[in-house]
Every structure is written in C-alpha cells, then in structure tokens.
Motif scaffolding. Structure first.
Motif, PDB file in Angstrom:
ATOM      1  N   TRP A 151      18.652  37.398  12.251  1.00 11.51           N
ATOM      2  CA  TRP A 151      18.052  36.235  12.895  1.00 11.51           C
ATOM      3  C   TRP A 151      18.602  36.052  14.297  1.00 11.51           C
ATOM      4  CZ3 TRP A 151      14.254  34.692   9.869  1.00 11.51           C
ATOM      5  CH2 TRP A 151      14.346  34.967   8.489  1.00 11.51           C
ATOM      6  N   LEU A 152      17.759  35.555  15.180  1.00  9.51           N
ATOM      7  CA  LEU A 152      18.183  35.115  16.510  1.00  9.51           C
ATOM      8  C   LEU A 152      18.247  33.602  16.494  1.00  9.51           C
ATOM      9  CD1 LEU A 152      15.946  37.333  18.813  1.00  9.51           C
ATOM     10  CD2 LEU A 152      18.395  37.561  18.406  1.00  9.51           C
ATOM     11  N   ILE A 153      19.239  33.039  17.152  1.00  3.22           N
ATOM     12  CA  ILE A 153      19.386  31.588  17.252  1.00  3.22           C
ATOM     13  C   ILE A 153      19.337  31.259  18.735  1.00  3.22           C
ATOM     14  CG2 ILE A 153      20.810  29.608  16.690  1.00  3.22           C
ATOM     15  CD1 ILE A 153      22.106  31.401  14.485  1.00  3.22           C
ATOM     16  N   VAL A 154      18.280  30.548  19.126  1.00  3.37           N
ATOM     17  CA  VAL A 154      17.965  30.339  20.532  1.00  3.37           C
ATOM     18  C   VAL A 154      17.725  28.845  20.774  1.00  3.37           C
ATOM     19  CG1 VAL A 154      16.340  30.983  22.360  1.00  3.37           C
ATOM     20  CG2 VAL A 154      16.829  32.598  20.538  1.00  3.37           C
ATOM     21  N   PRO A 155      18.185  28.296  21.909  1.00  2.56           N
ATOM     22  CA  PRO A 155      17.822  26.905  22.201  1.00  2.56           C
ATOM     23  C   PRO A 155      16.313  26.718  22.040  1.00  2.56           C
ATOM     24  CG  PRO A 155      19.448  27.653  23.764  1.00  2.56           C
ATOM     25  CD  PRO A 155      19.033  28.868  22.958  1.00  2.56           C
ATOM     26  N   ALA A 156      15.922  25.638  21.378  1.00  3.25           N
ATOM     27  CA  ALA A 156      14.525  25.434  20.978  1.00  3.25           C
ATOM     28  C   ALA A 156      13.548  25.475  22.145  1.00  3.25           C
ATOM     29  CB  ALA A 156      14.387  24.119  20.225  1.00  3.25           C
ATOM     30  N   ASP A 157      13.959  25.015  23.304  1.00  2.00           N
ATOM     31  CA  ASP A 157      13.050  24.948  24.443  1.00  2.00           C
ATOM     32  C   ASP A 157      13.162  26.130  25.393  1.00  2.00           C
ATOM     33  OD1 ASP A 157      12.045  22.508  23.513  1.00  2.00           O
ATOM     34  OD2 ASP A 157      13.705  21.430  24.452  1.00  2.00           O
ATOM     35  N   GLN A 158      13.991  27.108  25.063  1.00  2.00           N
ATOM     36  CA  GLN A 158      14.178  28.284  25.911  1.00  2.00           C
ATOM     37  C   GLN A 158      13.209  29.385  25.513  1.00  2.00           C
ATOM     38  OE1 GLN A 158      18.213  29.833  26.432  1.00  2.00           O
ATOM     39  NE2 GLN A 158      17.433  31.831  25.844  1.00  2.00           N
TER      40      GLN A 158
ATOM     41  N   SER B 240      17.827  44.743  24.745  1.00  2.00           N
ATOM     42  CA  SER B 240      19.107  45.416  24.894  1.00  2.00           C
ATOM     43  C   SER B 240      20.275  44.448  25.023  1.00  2.00           C
ATOM     44  CB  SER B 240      19.067  46.336  26.111  1.00  2.00           C
ATOM     45  OG  SER B 240      18.790  45.569  27.264  1.00  2.00           O
ATOM     46  N   GLN B 241      19.999  43.156  25.204  1.00  2.00           N
ATOM     47  CA  GLN B 241      21.083  42.196  25.358  1.00  2.00           C
ATOM     48  C   GLN B 241      21.761  41.923  24.033  1.00  2.00           C
ATOM     49  OE1 GLN B 241      18.998  38.925  27.227  1.00  2.00           O
ATOM     50  NE2 GLN B 241      19.930  39.470  29.180  1.00  2.00           N
ATOM     51  N   GLU B 242      23.069  41.715  24.106  1.00  2.00           N
ATOM     52  CA  GLU B 242      23.834  41.385  22.918  1.00  2.00           C
ATOM     53  C   GLU B 242      23.949  39.878  22.774  1.00  2.00           C
ATOM     54  OE1 GLU B 242      27.601  43.349  22.850  1.00  2.00           O
ATOM     55  OE2 GLU B 242      26.685  45.339  22.849  1.00  2.00           O
ATOM     56  N   VAL B 243      24.038  39.429  21.527  1.00  2.00           N
ATOM     57  CA  VAL B 243      24.321  38.020  21.277  1.00  2.00           C
ATOM     58  C   VAL B 243      25.839  37.851  21.302  1.00  2.00           C
ATOM     59  CG1 VAL B 243      22.201  37.650  19.942  1.00  2.00           C
ATOM     60  CG2 VAL B 243      24.315  38.314  18.755  1.00  2.00           C
ATOM     61  N   PRO B 244      26.323  36.636  21.554  1.00  2.00           N
ATOM     62  CA  PRO B 244      27.770  36.410  21.563  1.00  2.00           C
ATOM     63  C   PRO B 244      28.390  36.784  20.216  1.00  2.00           C
ATOM     64  CG  PRO B 244      26.622  34.540  22.503  1.00  2.00           C
ATOM     65  CD  PRO B 244      25.573  35.432  21.915  1.00  2.00           C
ATOM     66  N   HIS B 245      29.626  37.247  20.252  1.00  2.00           N
ATOM     67  CA  HIS B 245      30.315  37.643  19.024  1.00  2.00           C
ATOM     68  C   HIS B 245      30.424  36.469  18.049  1.00  2.00           C
ATOM     69  CE1 HIS B 245      32.843  40.055  16.452  1.00  2.00           C
ATOM     70  NE2 HIS B 245      33.687  39.047  16.383  1.00  2.00           N
TER      71      HIS B 245
ATOM     72  N   ASP C 191      27.997  30.674   6.745  1.00  2.00           N
ATOM     73  CA  ASP C 191      28.656  31.511   7.754  1.00  2.00           C
ATOM     74  C   ASP C 191      27.562  32.085   8.639  1.00  2.00           C
ATOM     75  OD1 ASP C 191      31.433  31.426   6.971  1.00  2.00           O
ATOM     76  OD2 ASP C 191      30.903  32.680   5.251  1.00  2.00           O
ATOM     77  N   ILE C 192      27.810  32.151   9.916  1.00  2.00           N
ATOM     78  CA  ILE C 192      26.896  32.805  10.856  1.00  2.00           C
ATOM     79  C   ILE C 192      27.677  33.942  11.481  1.00  2.00           C
ATOM     80  CG2 ILE C 192      25.498  32.544  12.935  1.00  2.00           C
ATOM     81  CD1 ILE C 192      25.066  29.607  12.115  1.00  2.00           C
ATOM     82  N   VAL C 193      27.268  35.165  11.147  1.00  2.00           N
ATOM     83  CA  VAL C 193      28.042  36.349  11.487  1.00  2.00           C
ATOM     84  C   VAL C 193      27.177  37.318  12.282  1.00  2.00           C
ATOM     85  CG1 VAL C 193      29.349  38.284  10.509  1.00  2.00           C
ATOM     86  CG2 VAL C 193      29.327  36.072   9.329  1.00  2.00           C
ATOM     87  N   ARG C 194      27.685  37.772  13.407  1.00  2.00           N
ATOM     88  CA  ARG C 194      26.944  38.741  14.215  1.00  2.00           C
ATOM     89  C   ARG C 194      26.796  40.048  13.444  1.00  2.00           C
ATOM     90  NH1 ARG C 194      28.642  40.840  20.213  1.00  2.00           N
ATOM     91  NH2 ARG C 194      30.250  41.879  19.003  1.00  2.00           N
ATOM     92  N   VAL C 195      25.612  40.623  13.513  1.00  2.00           N
ATOM     93  CA  VAL C 195      25.351  41.917  12.882  1.00  2.00           C
ATOM     94  C   VAL C 195      26.289  42.940  13.518  1.00  2.00           C
ATOM     95  CG1 VAL C 195      23.630  43.720  12.507  1.00  2.00           C
ATOM     96  CG2 VAL C 195      22.955  41.306  12.431  1.00  2.00           C
ATOM     97  N   SER C 196      26.991  43.707  12.693  1.00  2.00           N
ATOM     98  CA  SER C 196      28.014  44.613  13.229  1.00  2.00           C
ATOM     99  C   SER C 196      27.650  46.085  13.158  1.00  2.00           C
ATOM    100  CB  SER C 196      29.341  44.377  12.506  1.00  2.00           C
ATOM    101  OG  SER C 196      29.196  44.655  11.124  1.00  2.00           O
ATOM    102  N   ASN C 197      26.593  46.430  12.429  1.00  2.00           N
ATOM    103  CA  ASN C 197      26.233  47.855  12.376  1.00  2.00           C
ATOM    104  C   ASN C 197      24.738  48.006  12.166  1.00  2.00           C
ATOM    105  OD1 ASN C 197      25.780  47.443   9.587  1.00  2.00           O
ATOM    106  ND2 ASN C 197      27.882  47.961   9.113  1.00  2.00           N
TER     107      ASN C 197
ATOM    108  N   LYS D 241      22.907  42.461  18.045  1.00  2.00           N
ATOM    109  CA  LYS D 241      21.638  41.940  18.581  1.00  2.00           C
ATOM    110  C   LYS D 241      21.161  40.679  17.887  1.00  2.00           C
ATOM    111  CE  LYS D 241      21.322  45.674  21.079  1.00  2.00           C
ATOM    112  NZ  LYS D 241      22.241  45.726  22.177  1.00  2.00           N
ATOM    113  N   GLY D 242      21.768  40.293  16.778  1.00  2.00           N
ATOM    114  CA  GLY D 242      21.352  39.126  16.028  1.00  2.00           C
ATOM    115  C   GLY D 242      22.436  38.716  15.054  1.00  2.00           C
ATOM    116  N   TYR D 243      22.099  37.754  14.182  1.00  2.00           N
ATOM    117  CA  TYR D 243      23.073  37.192  13.244  1.00  2.00           C
ATOM    118  C   TYR D 243      22.575  37.274  11.806  1.00  2.00           C
ATOM    119  CZ  TYR D 243      25.236  35.114  17.359  1.00  2.00           C
ATOM    120  OH  TYR D 243      25.832  34.924  18.577  1.00  2.00           O
ATOM    121  N   HIS D 244      23.542  37.389  10.884  1.00  2.00           N
ATOM    122  CA  HIS D 244      23.301  37.164   9.464  1.00  2.00           C
ATOM    123  C   HIS D 244      23.724  35.729   9.193  1.00  2.00           C
ATOM    124  CE1 HIS D 244      22.566  41.351   8.584  1.00  2.00           C
ATOM    125  NE2 HIS D 244      23.718  41.690   9.092  1.00  2.00           N
ATOM    126  N   ILE D 245      22.949  35.023   8.380  1.00  2.00           N
ATOM    127  CA  ILE D 245      23.307  33.675   7.957  1.00  2.00           C
ATOM    128  C   ILE D 245      23.623  33.784   6.471  1.00  2.00           C
ATOM    129  CG2 ILE D 245      22.551  31.284   7.761  1.00  2.00           C
ATOM    130  CD1 ILE D 245      20.668  31.857  10.169  1.00  2.00           C
TER     131      ILE D 245
END
Length: 191
Positions: A154-161, A8-13, A104-110, A116-120
């Motif tokens: 896609w989700l982009i997450v720190p590699a060690d998290q 349910s968490q959102e990724v940053p805009h 471009d890395i764009v947050r999914v808008s709809n 919840k993720g990004y388009h690359i």
C-alpha cells in the motif's frame, strides 16, 4: 495491470504522518483505488475509486510504535472484529477501543516493491490484503498471511496530494488527519 505505475521513488523507511493531515491509502497496483469504509452498521473496509470522500480519508493515532487508522467520515478506527486471527477475517471500523485497532506499518523490504510501499500488519501478524487480488470497486480488504504480493502493498499519501507528486514521500507524527498467495504473485488470497 491497468493503472499501475512503476515509480522509482522510495517511501520513507519509517512511516510518520503529519499532524492533522488526512491521508488516503491506495493499492500499489492501481493507485486510483483506495481504502474505502462502507457506510452502515458494519462499516467494512473495501477498495474503491478514490474520489476524496470522507470514507476514504484517514488520520493516524500513534501508541508506542503502532498506528490506529481513523476514518474521517465517522471518526472510527479500523480493527479486526473479535480479534479474529484467521485468514480472511474482515476489517471494519468502530468507534470503540479495541486491542486490534493498532497496526504496524512496515516498509516493504524485498521483492519487486522493495522500499516502494508499505505492509499494514494486524495484531495477529497478518497483512491487510486485497481479496483475490481484485481491484473491482467494493472488493473486500481483509487480513491474510504475509506473502509479499502486490495485493499486500500500500501507498499512504496525503489525501489532497496528486499521487504522481511525491508518491508517498514526505515526513509523516502522532495524530494526522496482494498480490496473490503463491509463488508467482498473480493469484490472490482466498477467503
């Protein structure tokens, strides 16, 4: 959808990587499946089980509002060879500068994965897409017309998290270490 987490968490805009932090880029469908650059002459981008290997860890360089995705194993950036604009064009890594190194890395808008993720997005305006929507290890990631399916999110997450801690959240800076095509979202790109 084995491995799918309906978080349910959102990724940053706006995606802003932290300096000198490596990241992994994972499928929204199976978050243990990550971008993997196959070693060898062509260094093709595919999907694979995330094991923390340097072929799965990326840093980002910023130019204007576009990012170069740099694989840690070879310090090479992803690009579309020959600036190919066709659906199904492969994504590879290369140490040379190319116009198509910048994404471009764009947050999914709809849709189901809104916020919840990004388009690359490639130079030609196409999305990085998991071929045929298959998360089988070694399946290619290529460019395809944008269709807002899960295999383009896609989700982009720190590699060690751990993926379940923050799920792509956080403040992200300049240099740091799908779904199917169609109306039902369960078929994948062809190419």
């Amino acid at each position: 959808m084995q491995g799918f987490t309906n978080f349910s968490q959102e990724v940053p805009h706006h995606f802003v990587p932290q300096p000198n932090i490596p990241y992994r880029i994972v499928s929204i469908k199976e978050q243990n499946k990550a971008f993997t650059v196959v070693s060898g002459h062509h260094q093709k981008l595919c999907i694979g089980d995330y094991i923390g290997d340097p072929t799965q860890r990326f840093t980002f360089a910023l130019q204007g509002n576009k990012y170069a995705l740099i694989v840690q194993s070879t310090n090479s950036a992803l690009y579309v060879p020959h600036h190919n604009q066709q659906n199904g064009a492969e994504i590879t890594a290369d140490s040379k500068q190319h116009k198509s190194n910048w994404f471009d890395i764009v947050r999914v808008s709809n849709g189901e994965f809104a916020n919840k993720g990004y388009h690359i997005i490639t130079l030609s305006g196409k999305s990085l897409d998991l071929e045929q929507g298959s998360t089988v290890n070694g399946n290619k990631i290529h460019q395809w017309d944008h269709h807002n399916g899960w295999n383009q999110v896609w989700l982009i997450v720190p590699a060690d998290q751990p993926i379940n801690q923050g799920q792509g959240q956080g403040q992200w800076g300049n240099q740091s270490g799908q779904n199917s095509h169609g109306h039902h979202g369960n078929h994948s790109s062809h190419g």
